[in-house]
Design a protein around this motif. Structure first.
Motif: not given
Length: 501
Positions: A436-446, A460-462, A480-486
């Motif tokens: 596995g690659l260790t990731v935060p929940p946000l990256l699992q969601f995306i 925007p919906r996410w 900001e966090v979501v767009h930086l992750a993307i």
């Protein structure tokens, strides 16, 4: 409150979900090389077997099974609730190469169910050793003796002494107070910690001395209720000295090799020069580790053992390390070259910085990196820094296609995320990494959203979905966090084939 059948082990609440990279076979193999012991990774289509004891709800075992669909993965836990959750997740993800067993390790070592387990190439136990009775620890050794093949690698983590010395009184206070308070194990732990905070406030000697007790009492709210119950309310809780665990593992013909945390094997980043000078008086590795443990605040050891160590000469070890392929798991803009290490703050040299920057360009071998500047690097240092700082991972199969099993599991894990603030870092299955690659929940969601056919245009919906339990004044930060992750991490996930390019 413990269950009548639990033997003093917390079983009334499920343990926290988590993925720990030290449990992965590829990290065990790297530890062996850093310890000058030969180790090979099975090919993706080899019939390897991975065994996990004390698997909890099994996320780590599922990530390994999904990343290596030809392997057989067996995961064991005593708590039927854990096994029920794990089986449900595995069925939903359609994983056919993993088996979850509800079993007592003592009985497993002697019964028919244990006989049916294939001989293992890799075994992992995270935290189990510190939380079970002496009889169960003896059963673990007996099972390892029966179920590890010659050359097998074993990962074992446990609460370490002397680092936990200051916490022994705290744990006993919490345990005894909690037993008298009644209720579920998490509520018991909270009652005990409340008393500990009260005693600390009146300067109780053994609750005011040392950093560990301060961190455990004052920062306890950073841990989940489930973690607190399991850490503090097990009747047989017992931290251990490294030498005693090594002696126990010898009963299964297992030799200690090295730490699964690469930086801990690199003394220049671990100990101060004066400490290294004292250690260098001794050649016995067990004595050297005791000195290291006396100098480090190492609350949890992640040790790797091998059944039948094939020792390597330095030149052969370096050649094997140079053949390793590593892949960046962060974006180039996130690279850190000033590191906080046990020996203090370490600023990487200009030559090492240049090699670290080169590693960010994509999968490459340690040998190819060293060829850029062979005079100012050594392979063990280079791989320890890159992997030990979680900026790269060893990628044993960089060209491996991501199997459907990995995509299915990643959709299932990410599909459960409903809030950006829920949960703790977990993982995404990745065939090139064989783990596995260790990731935060946000990256699992995306990742789950993209695997379901959505695009980043849906961000925007996410954000709206993830902000349901976030105060309105924090929404801009979430955006900001979501767009930086993307921007930073989606290219990395594509390079690792976790997300199709």
């Amino acid at each position: 409150m413990t269950q009548p059948w639990s033997g003093g082990y917390v079983a009334d609440i499920a343990y926290i979900e988590g993925f720990y990279i030290q449990q992965s076979p590829v990290r065990m193999a790297l530890a062996c090389l850093l310890g000058s012991v030969a180790a090979e990774m099975p090919a993706p289509d080899d019939q390897a077997c991975y065994l996990e004891l004390g698997c909890g709800i099994g996320v780590g075992a599922m990530l390994i099974a999904a990343s290596n669909p030809a392997w057989k993965v067996v995961a064991v836990d005593y708590n039927p609730a854990h096994i029920a959750i794990a089986n449900d997740l595995a069925r939903t993800a359609g994983l056919s190469n993993i088996q979850f067993l509800e079993a007592n390790v003592v009985e497993l070592a002697e019964g028919a169910a244990g006989s049916a387990i294939p001989t293992a190439d890799f075994v992992s136990m995270h935290g189990l050793w510190s939380w079970v009775s002496p009889e169960v620890r003896a059963g673990i050794v007996k099972l390892l003796a029966a179920k590890t093949r010659p050359g097998a690698l074993v990962h074992l983590s446990y609460n370490a002494l002397p680092s936990w010395q200051a916490g022994i009184g705290l744990q006993r206070l919490v345990y005894e107070t909690g037993r008298r308070a009644g209720g579920r194990s998490d509520a018991q732990a909270e009652a005990g910690l409340a008393l500990a905070r009260e005693l600390r406030g009146v300067e109780a000697t053994y609750l005011t001395e040392g950093r560990l007790t301060h961190d455990l009492i004052e920062n306890v709210h950073g841990g989940s209720r489930e973690y607190l119950g399991h850490e503090y309310m097990n009747a047989h809780w017992a931290p251990a000295f490294h030498a005693d665990v090594v002696a126990a593992m010898a009963g299964a013909k297992l030799d200690w090799v090295a730490s699964a945390n690469p930086l801990e094997n690199f003394l220049e980043l671990t100990l101060k020069p004066e400490q290294r000078a004292i250690m260098d008086r001794y050649s016995d590795p067990i004595m050297r580790e005791l000195i290291k443990d006396m100098c480090l605040q190492r609350h949890l050891r992640h040790d790797v053992y091998v059944r039948g160590a094939r020792r390597l000469r330095n030149a052969d070890r370096d050649a094997a390390i140079e053949r390793l392929t590593i892949a960046p798991v962060i974006s180039p803009s996130e690279l850190q070259t000033t590191l906080i290490v046990p020996a203090g703050t370490a600023e990487m040299s200009p030559d090492l910085k240049a090699l670290m920057e080169a590693a960010m360009r994509g999968p490459t071998t340690i040998g190819a990196l060293r060829a850029l500047d062979p005079a100012h690097s050594n392979p063990a240092e280079l791989v320890s820094v890159l992997v030990g700082t979680h900026q790269c991972q060893v990628a044993p199969y960089p060209e491996a296609a991501q199997p459907d099993s990995a995509h299915r599991l990643n959709r299932v894990l990410g599909g459960r995320i409903k809030s950006i603030v829920e949960g703790r870092s977990s993982g995404l299955a990745c065939a090139p990494l064989s783990t596995g690659l260790t990731v935060p929940p946000l990256l699992q969601f995306i990742t789950a959203r993209l695997l379901a056919g959505e695009s980043v245009d849906n961000a925007p919906r996410w954000i709206e979905m993830l902000c349901g339990d976030v105060l309105p004044e924090k929404h801009d930060k979430i955006r900001e966090v979501v767009h930086l992750a993307i921007e930073q991490r989606i290219p990395v996930l594509k390079q690792l084939q976790i997300i199709p390019g």
